[in-house]
Design a protein around this motif. Structure first.
Motif, PDB file in Angstrom:
ATOM      1  N   UNK A 316       0.840  -1.210   0.000  1.00  0.00           N
ATOM      2  CA  UNK A 316       0.000   0.000   0.000  1.00  0.00           C
ATOM      3  C   UNK A 316       0.874   1.260   0.000  1.00  0.00           C
ATOM      4  N   UNK A 317       1.981   1.204   0.735  1.00  0.00           N
ATOM      5  CA  UNK A 317       2.858   2.385   0.790  1.00  0.00           C
ATOM      6  C   UNK A 317       3.410   2.704  -0.601  1.00  0.00           C
ATOM      7  N   UNK A 318       3.792   1.672  -1.334  1.00  0.00           N
ATOM      8  CA  UNK A 318       4.367   1.880  -2.673  1.00  0.00           C
ATOM      9  C   UNK A 318       3.391   2.622  -3.584  1.00  0.00           C
ATOM     10  N   UNK A 319       2.114   2.304  -3.438  1.00  0.00           N
ATOM     11  CA  UNK A 319       1.105   2.885  -4.342  1.00  0.00           C
ATOM     12  C   UNK A 319       0.924   4.385  -4.160  1.00  0.00           C
ATOM     13  N   UNK A 320       1.361   4.911  -3.020  1.00  0.00           N
ATOM     14  CA  UNK A 320       1.254   6.364  -2.803  1.00  0.00           C
ATOM     15  C   UNK A 320       1.982   7.135  -3.900  1.00  0.00           C
ATOM     16  N   UNK A 321       3.037   6.532  -4.459  1.00  0.00           N
ATOM     17  CA  UNK A 321       3.803   7.212  -5.509  1.00  0.00           C
ATOM     18  C   UNK A 321       2.953   7.446  -6.744  1.00  0.00           C
ATOM     19  N   UNK A 322       2.023   6.546  -6.997  1.00  0.00           N
ATOM     20  CA  UNK A 322       1.248   6.612  -8.245  1.00  0.00           C
ATOM     21  C   UNK A 322      -0.053   7.390  -8.068  1.00  0.00           C
ATOM     22  N   UNK A 323      -0.488   7.555  -6.818  1.00  0.00           N
ATOM     23  CA  UNK A 323      -1.685   8.373  -6.574  1.00  0.00           C
ATOM     24  C   UNK A 323      -1.294   9.797  -6.215  1.00  0.00           C
ATOM     25  N   UNK A 324       0.003  10.026  -5.994  1.00  0.00           N
ATOM     26  CA  UNK A 324       0.461  11.356  -5.591  1.00  0.00           C
ATOM     27  C   UNK A 324       0.235  11.621  -4.110  1.00  0.00           C
ATOM     28  N   UNK A 325      -0.054  10.593  -3.324  1.00  0.00           N
ATOM     29  CA  UNK A 325      -0.265  10.785  -1.877  1.00  0.00           C
ATOM     30  C   UNK A 325       1.039  11.053  -1.136  1.00  0.00           C
ATOM     31  N   UNK A 326       2.160  10.668  -1.756  1.00  0.00           N
ATOM     32  CA  UNK A 326       3.432  10.967  -1.072  1.00  0.00           C
ATOM     33  C   UNK A 326       3.737  12.443  -1.217  1.00  0.00           C
ATOM     34  N   UNK A 327       4.389  12.988  -0.191  1.00  0.00           N
ATOM     35  CA  UNK A 327       4.793  14.394  -0.216  1.00  0.00           C
ATOM     36  C   UNK A 327       6.257  14.413   0.213  1.00  0.00           C
ATOM     37  N   UNK A 328       7.151  14.368  -0.757  1.00  0.00           N
ATOM     38  CA  UNK A 328       8.577  14.249  -0.477  1.00  0.00           C
ATOM     39  C   UNK A 328       9.031  12.819  -0.747  1.00  0.00           C
ATOM     40  N   UNK A 329      10.283  12.559  -0.399  1.00  0.00           N
ATOM     41  CA  UNK A 329      10.881  11.250  -0.678  1.00  0.00           C
ATOM     42  C   UNK A 329      10.217  10.168   0.177  1.00  0.00           C
ATOM     43  N   UNK A 330       9.597   9.200  -0.477  1.00  0.00           N
ATOM     44  CA  UNK A 330       8.871   8.157   0.243  1.00  0.00           C
ATOM     45  C   UNK A 330       9.836   7.062   0.699  1.00  0.00           C
TER      46      UNK A 330
END
Ligand SMILES: NC(=O)c1ccc[n+]([C@@H]2O[C@H](COP(=O)([O-])OP(=O)(O)OC[C@H]3O[C@@H](n4cnc5c(N)ncnc54)[C@H](OP(=O)(O)O)[C@@H]3O)[C@@H](O)[C@H]2O)c1
Length: 334
Positions: A316-330
């Motif tokens: 689930x954490x990895x998918x944040x990169x593709x939804x744009x949920x990450x803010x900064x280096x994940x």
């Protein structure tokens, strides 16, 4: 004493489209001991990177794909807890391809030591790691920005993009970032000092580029591809340079990757478009790390890390990169 367990995520199948939990198998295996030349590392932080999506495909690339049944490849930092390798001692903190697991056991090919007293560990995966080196060499070596030029960067609030924009500012360029959402755009302008920001989710990118780049775009550092690349192609200045760093909008395509329709702008503007892969610069990392450390210490460069927690939450954490949920280096704290 019961044998220690190593939790792992192995690649179970090659995903079509967006990967999910079923793309991986979660296994618990007994922890072995290092043989000659090997080290045992307790993994502390894993780097979650868009490139991991590409490594799941059975396709020719700059590194071989992860095999089905193999531990999912991931870079990370961790501490050596047993060693049969003269170059690494127990207690050393190392940076390398540790894999999505609690412990790495094997030969430390390409591993190097980092000093946990000089910087927080996640920084060795962001500005002082592969991400920062991608921004540094991609922009300076391939993009070759000159003071006064206009530099545009996509995925601008992300790990690579935010560093690219800040380095361009340090070099005296006018910097415009393209990012998703008002909060990321506010951050770019108010906290990182970008000259302009374009919210691609809520405004017309082509019209916004006209507003933000009245003299055209001299350097475009592209992390996204697709529609955004096409829009920027229509605004190139003569002799513009486009750095193809990534194309995250295309990584989960079920159909063929969409190429740039407006590429004839390269002809009209005598412009060039060039791909870059950070591993080509490994021998020059000390140069990049020296400059980046200096800028961090002087307060000219800010690094933002987005820390997810728990190996069990990896898919689930990895998918944040593709939804744009990450803010900064994940990164994933283990
Ligand atoms: N060539 C190399 O050697 C190299 C090395 C490292 C990374 N890269 C590439 O650099 C790029 C950025 O990587 P990173 O680690 O810094 O990740 P990141 O930018 O921190 O995270 C990815 C960001 O991409 C944006 N995004 C996701 N899907 C998108 C879409 N469909 N359209 C537009 N934007 C989208 C999201 O930001 P928004 O919220 O703004 O949408 C997301 O936060 C990737 O393309 C990666 O493959 C290349």
């Amino acid at each position: 004493m019961p044998a220690q367990i190593n939790r792992q995520f192995q690649l179970a199948k090659r995903p079509v489209g967006v990967p999910d939990r079923d793309t991986f198998s979660y296994v618990e295996v007994p922890l072995g001991e290092p043989g000659p030349g090997q080290i045992l590392v307790k993994n502390q932080y894993l780097s979650l990177d868009p490139a991991m999506r590409g490594w799941m495909n059975d396709a020719r690339s700059y590194v071989p794909p992860v095999g089905i049944g193999q531990v999912m490849r991931a870079l990370g930092v961790g501490q050596v807890i047993a060693s049969q390798n003269p170059q690494f001692a127990v207690g050393d903190t190392v940076n390398g391809a540790l894999g999505v697991q609690d412990y790495f056991l094997g030969e430390p090919a390409g591993f190097y030591k980092v000093d946990p007293k000089r910087a927080p560990l996640p920084l060795y995966l962001s500005a002082l790691g592969m991400t920062g080196m991608t921004a540094y060499f991609g922009l300076l070596d391939v993009g070759q920005p000159k003071a006064g030029e206009t530099v545009v960067v996509s995925a601008a609030a992300g790990a690579v993009g935010s560093v690219v924009g800040q380095i361009a500012r340090i070099k005296g360029c006018r910097v415009v970032g393209i990012a998703g959402g008002a909060e990321k755009c506010r951050y770019l302008k108010e906290e990182l000092g970008f000259d302009g920001a374009i919210d691609y989710k809520n405004e017309d990118v082509q019209a916004a580029l006209k507003r933000e780049c009245p003299k055209g775009v001299d350097v475009f550092f592209d992390n996204v591809g697709g529609d955004i690349l096409d829009a920027v192609l229509t605004r190139l200045a003569p002799k513009a340079r486009i750095v193809i760093c990534g194309a995250i909008s295309q990584y989960n395509n079920k159909e063929a990757v969409r190429g740039p329709a407006n590429y004839l702008s390269l002809l009209v503007n005598r412009a060039r478009m060039e791909g870059m892969v950070v591993i080509d610069y490994t021998s020059r990392f000390p140069e990049g790390i020296r400059d980046m450390s200096g800028w961090l210490a002087e307060g000219k460069l800010k690094s933002k890390e987005d820390v997810a927690e728990g190996l069990e939450n990896f898919p689930e954490a990895l998918l944040k990169l593709f939804s744009g949920e990450n803010f900064g280096k994940l990164v994933l704290k283990i």
